[in-house]
Write a protein that holds these residues in place. Sequence first.
Motif, PDB file in Angstrom:
ATOM      1  N   THR A  88       0.853  -1.186   0.000  1.00 45.09           N
ATOM      2  CA  THR A  88       0.000   0.000   0.000  1.00 45.09           C
ATOM      3  C   THR A  88       0.891   1.239   0.000  1.00 45.09           C
ATOM      4  O   THR A  88       2.107   1.137   0.173  1.00 45.09           O
ATOM      5  CB  THR A  88      -0.908   0.028   1.251  1.00 45.09           C
ATOM      6  N   PHE A  89       0.286   2.393  -0.175  1.00 43.72           N
ATOM      7  CA  PHE A  89       1.056   3.625  -0.163  1.00 43.72           C
ATOM      8  C   PHE A  89       1.735   3.828   1.188  1.00 43.72           C
ATOM      9  O   PHE A  89       1.150   3.536   2.224  1.00 43.72           O
ATOM     10  CB  PHE A  89       0.163   4.832  -0.457  1.00 43.72           C
ATOM     11  N   LEU A  90       2.971   4.333   1.158  1.00 43.98           N
ATOM     12  CA  LEU A  90       3.688   4.744   2.361  1.00 43.98           C
ATOM     13  C   LEU A  90       3.431   6.232   2.515  1.00 43.98           C
ATOM     14  O   LEU A  90       3.791   7.028   1.640  1.00 43.98           O
ATOM     15  CB  LEU A  90       5.191   4.466   2.211  1.00 43.98           C
ATOM     16  N   LYS A  91       2.754   6.624   3.603  1.00 40.34           N
ATOM     17  CA  LYS A  91       2.367   8.015   3.824  1.00 40.34           C
ATOM     18  C   LYS A  91       3.123   8.547   5.033  1.00 40.34           C
ATOM     19  O   LYS A  91       3.079   7.957   6.107  1.00 40.34           O
ATOM     20  CB  LYS A  91       0.861   8.123   4.067  1.00 40.34           C
ATOM     21  N   THR A  92       3.814   9.682   4.829  1.00 41.50           N
ATOM     22  CA  THR A  92       4.596  10.265   5.910  1.00 41.50           C
ATOM     23  C   THR A  92       4.306  11.754   6.059  1.00 41.50           C
ATOM     24  O   THR A  92       3.982  12.443   5.083  1.00 41.50           O
ATOM     25  CB  THR A  92       6.115  10.092   5.682  1.00 41.50           C
ATOM     26  N   LEU A  93       4.426  12.215   7.288  1.00 43.74           N
ATOM     27  CA  LEU A  93       4.394  13.637   7.606  1.00 43.74           C
ATOM     28  C   LEU A  93       5.831  14.012   7.923  1.00 43.74           C
ATOM     29  O   LEU A  93       6.496  13.339   8.721  1.00 43.74           O
ATOM     30  CB  LEU A  93       3.495  13.897   8.814  1.00 43.74           C
ATOM     31  N   ASN A  94       6.325  15.082   7.284  1.00 42.27           N
ATOM     32  CA  ASN A  94       7.716  15.494   7.437  1.00 42.27           C
ATOM     33  C   ASN A  94       7.787  16.912   7.973  1.00 42.27           C
ATOM     34  O   ASN A  94       7.080  17.799   7.486  1.00 42.27           O
ATOM     35  CB  ASN A  94       8.426  15.433   6.076  1.00 42.27           C
ATOM     36  N   LEU A  95       8.627  17.123   8.962  1.00 44.78           N
ATOM     37  CA  LEU A  95       8.883  18.454   9.492  1.00 44.78           C
ATOM     38  C   LEU A  95      10.348  18.780   9.257  1.00 44.78           C
ATOM     39  O   LEU A  95      11.223  17.943   9.521  1.00 44.78           O
ATOM     40  CB  LEU A  95       8.561  18.517  10.986  1.00 44.78           C
ATOM     41  N   TYR A  96      10.603  19.970   8.718  1.00 41.33           N
ATOM     42  CA  TYR A  96      11.964  20.401   8.409  1.00 41.33           C
ATOM     43  C   TYR A  96      12.309  21.604   9.272  1.00 41.33           C
ATOM     44  O   TYR A  96      11.548  22.566   9.343  1.00 41.33           O
ATOM     45  CB  TYR A  96      12.086  20.788   6.936  1.00 41.33           C
ATOM     46  N   TYR A  97      13.479  21.547   9.910  1.00 41.89           N
ATOM     47  CA  TYR A  97      13.959  22.654  10.727  1.00 41.89           C
ATOM     48  C   TYR A  97      15.387  22.977  10.328  1.00 41.89           C
ATOM     49  O   TYR A  97      16.256  22.128  10.505  1.00 41.89           O
ATOM     50  CB  TYR A  97      13.906  22.308  12.218  1.00 41.89           C
ATOM     51  N   PRO A  98      15.643  24.127   9.770  1.00 41.43           N
ATOM     52  CA  PRO A  98      14.700  25.123   9.244  1.00 41.43           C
ATOM     53  C   PRO A  98      14.083  24.617   7.942  1.00 41.43           C
ATOM     54  O   PRO A  98      14.437  23.530   7.470  1.00 41.43           O
ATOM     55  CB  PRO A  98      15.584  26.348   9.018  1.00 41.43           C
ATOM     56  N   PRO A  99      13.164  25.376   7.324  1.00 40.48           N
ATOM     57  CA  PRO A  99      12.534  24.930   6.079  1.00 40.48           C
ATOM     58  C   PRO A  99      13.561  24.489   5.040  1.00 40.48           C
ATOM     59  O   PRO A  99      14.639  25.074   4.925  1.00 40.48           O
ATOM     60  CB  PRO A  99      11.752  26.166   5.606  1.00 40.48           C
ATOM     61  N   ALA A 100      13.202  23.441   4.281  1.00 35.84           N
ATOM     62  CA  ALA A 100      14.112  22.874   3.287  1.00 35.84           C
ATOM     63  C   ALA A 100      13.673  23.144   1.850  1.00 35.84           C
ATOM     64  O   ALA A 100      14.442  22.912   0.922  1.00 35.84           O
ATOM     65  CB  ALA A 100      14.237  21.369   3.504  1.00 35.84           C
ATOM     66  N   TYR A 101      12.438  23.628   1.654  1.00 38.78           N
ATOM     67  CA  TYR A 101      11.892  23.808   0.307  1.00 38.78           C
ATOM     68  C   TYR A 101      11.267  25.193   0.150  1.00 38.78           C
ATOM     69  O   TYR A 101      10.724  25.746   1.106  1.00 38.78           O
ATOM     70  CB  TYR A 101      10.838  22.732   0.005  1.00 38.78           C
ATOM     71  N   ASP A 102      11.311  25.710  -1.086  1.00 38.14           N
ATOM     72  CA  ASP A 102      10.656  26.982  -1.357  1.00 38.14           C
ATOM     73  C   ASP A 102       9.187  26.732  -1.716  1.00 38.14           C
ATOM     74  O   ASP A 102       8.716  25.588  -1.668  1.00 38.14           O
ATOM     75  CB  ASP A 102      11.399  27.760  -2.446  1.00 38.14           C
ATOM     76  N   GLN A 103       8.470  27.770  -2.120  1.00 36.65           N
ATOM     77  CA  GLN A 103       7.039  27.659  -2.415  1.00 36.65           C
ATOM     78  C   GLN A 103       6.754  26.774  -3.624  1.00 36.65           C
ATOM     79  O   GLN A 103       5.646  26.265  -3.771  1.00 36.65           O
ATOM     80  CB  GLN A 103       6.438  29.039  -2.638  1.00 36.65           C
ATOM     81  N   ASP A 104       7.756  26.568  -4.488  1.00 40.82           N
ATOM     82  CA  ASP A 104       7.597  25.698  -5.648  1.00 40.82           C
ATOM     83  C   ASP A 104       8.080  24.280  -5.362  1.00 40.82           C
ATOM     84  O   ASP A 104       8.229  23.483  -6.277  1.00 40.82           O
ATOM     85  CB  ASP A 104       8.360  26.279  -6.842  1.00 40.82           C
ATOM     86  N   GLU A 105       8.353  24.000  -4.086  1.00 39.01           N
ATOM     87  CA  GLU A 105       8.819  22.696  -3.614  1.00 39.01           C
ATOM     88  C   GLU A 105      10.192  22.334  -4.164  1.00 39.01           C
ATOM     89  O   GLU A 105      10.546  21.170  -4.278  1.00 39.01           O
ATOM     90  CB  GLU A 105       7.773  21.624  -3.877  1.00 39.01           C
ATOM     91  N   GLU A 106      10.980  23.361  -4.474  1.00 37.89           N
ATOM     92  CA  GLU A 106      12.367  23.168  -4.884  1.00 37.89           C
ATOM     93  C   GLU A 106      13.248  23.282  -3.644  1.00 37.89           C
ATOM     94  O   GLU A 106      12.986  24.107  -2.780  1.00 37.89           O
ATOM     95  CB  GLU A 106      12.789  24.227  -5.917  1.00 37.89           C
ATOM     96  N   PRO A 107      14.297  22.451  -3.548  1.00 35.93           N
ATOM     97  CA  PRO A 107      15.170  22.508  -2.365  1.00 35.93           C
ATOM     98  C   PRO A 107      15.816  23.880  -2.193  1.00 35.93           C
ATOM     99  O   PRO A 107      16.245  24.504  -3.168  1.00 35.93           O
ATOM    100  CB  PRO A 107      16.234  21.446  -2.659  1.00 35.93           C
ATOM    101  N   LEU A 108      15.858  24.325  -0.954  1.00 33.86           N
ATOM    102  CA  LEU A 108      16.535  25.570  -0.612  1.00 33.86           C
ATOM    103  C   LEU A 108      18.010  25.285  -0.379  1.00 33.86           C
ATOM    104  O   LEU A 108      18.360  24.260   0.213  1.00 33.86           O
ATOM    105  CB  LEU A 108      15.950  26.174   0.653  1.00 33.86           C
ATOM    106  N   PRO A 109      18.914  26.181  -0.791  1.00 31.91           N
ATOM    107  CA  PRO A 109      20.329  26.019  -0.441  1.00 31.91           C
ATOM    108  C   PRO A 109      20.502  26.142   1.085  1.00 31.91           C
ATOM    109  O   PRO A 109      19.669  26.751   1.762  1.00 31.91           O
ATOM    110  CB  PRO A 109      21.014  27.188  -1.152  1.00 31.91           C
ATOM    111  N   ALA A 110      21.545  25.584   1.605  1.00 32.77           N
ATOM    112  CA  ALA A 110      21.821  25.659   3.038  1.00 32.77           C
ATOM    113  C   ALA A 110      21.833  27.111   3.478  1.00 32.77           C
ATOM    114  O   ALA A 110      22.374  27.970   2.795  1.00 32.77           O
ATOM    115  CB  ALA A 110      23.170  25.005   3.360  1.00 32.77           C
ATOM    116  N   GLY A 111      21.203  27.375   4.608  1.00 26.99           N
ATOM    117  CA  GLY A 111      21.211  28.698   5.169  1.00 26.99           C
ATOM    118  C   GLY A 111      20.181  29.656   4.605  1.00 26.99           C
ATOM    119  O   GLY A 111      20.153  30.811   4.956  1.00 26.99           O
ATOM    120  N   GLU A 112      19.277  29.161   3.724  1.00 22.29           N
ATOM    121  CA  GLU A 112      18.274  30.044   3.140  1.00 22.29           C
ATOM    122  C   GLU A 112      16.869  29.687   3.579  1.00 22.29           C
ATOM    123  O   GLU A 112      15.906  30.004   2.916  1.00 22.29           O
ATOM    124  CB  GLU A 112      18.368  30.023   1.612  1.00 22.29           C
ATOM    125  N   GLY A 113      16.708  28.958   4.694  1.00 21.41           N
ATOM    126  CA  GLY A 113      15.378  28.564   5.166  1.00 21.41           C
ATOM    127  C   GLY A 113      14.738  29.682   5.752  1.00 21.41           C
ATOM    128  O   GLY A 113      13.919  30.203   6.152  1.00 21.41           O
TER     129      GLY A 113
END
Length: 113
Positions: A88-113
């Motif tokens: 079945t589908f594997l469903k996860t909730l993920n929390l990132y500290y600090p944020p890891a993605y921008d509004q377009d769900e593209e990865p943020l460079p280190a230090g830009e969260g």
Amino acid sequence: MHYKHLRFGQGFRTAFAVREVQAAEMVIAPGEAEGGPDNRHRGADQWLYVVSGTGVATIEGERQTLRAGSLLVIEHGERHEIRNTGRTFLKTLNLYYPPAYDQDEEPLPAGEG
């Protein structure tokens, strides 16, 4: 206050970020995986909670079994892959500290969260 009803549709979707923490949902189809040998968050820790399904996380070459109720912390810089090993589908909730993605769900460079 921020509120969002998570639907856990297939794929990866950020929900929202508040100050220093970002929430996202991830759904992986049976036999599929997210990440890989070069996947890492240079500036963010990832807290991954398994809502349903089964899988395996490989972090820096070490394997960890995942099932509903599992909580895993992937520290910033650790290379990782999350694989669905179930039927079945594997469903996860993920929390990132600090944020890891921008509004377009593209990865943020280190230090830009």
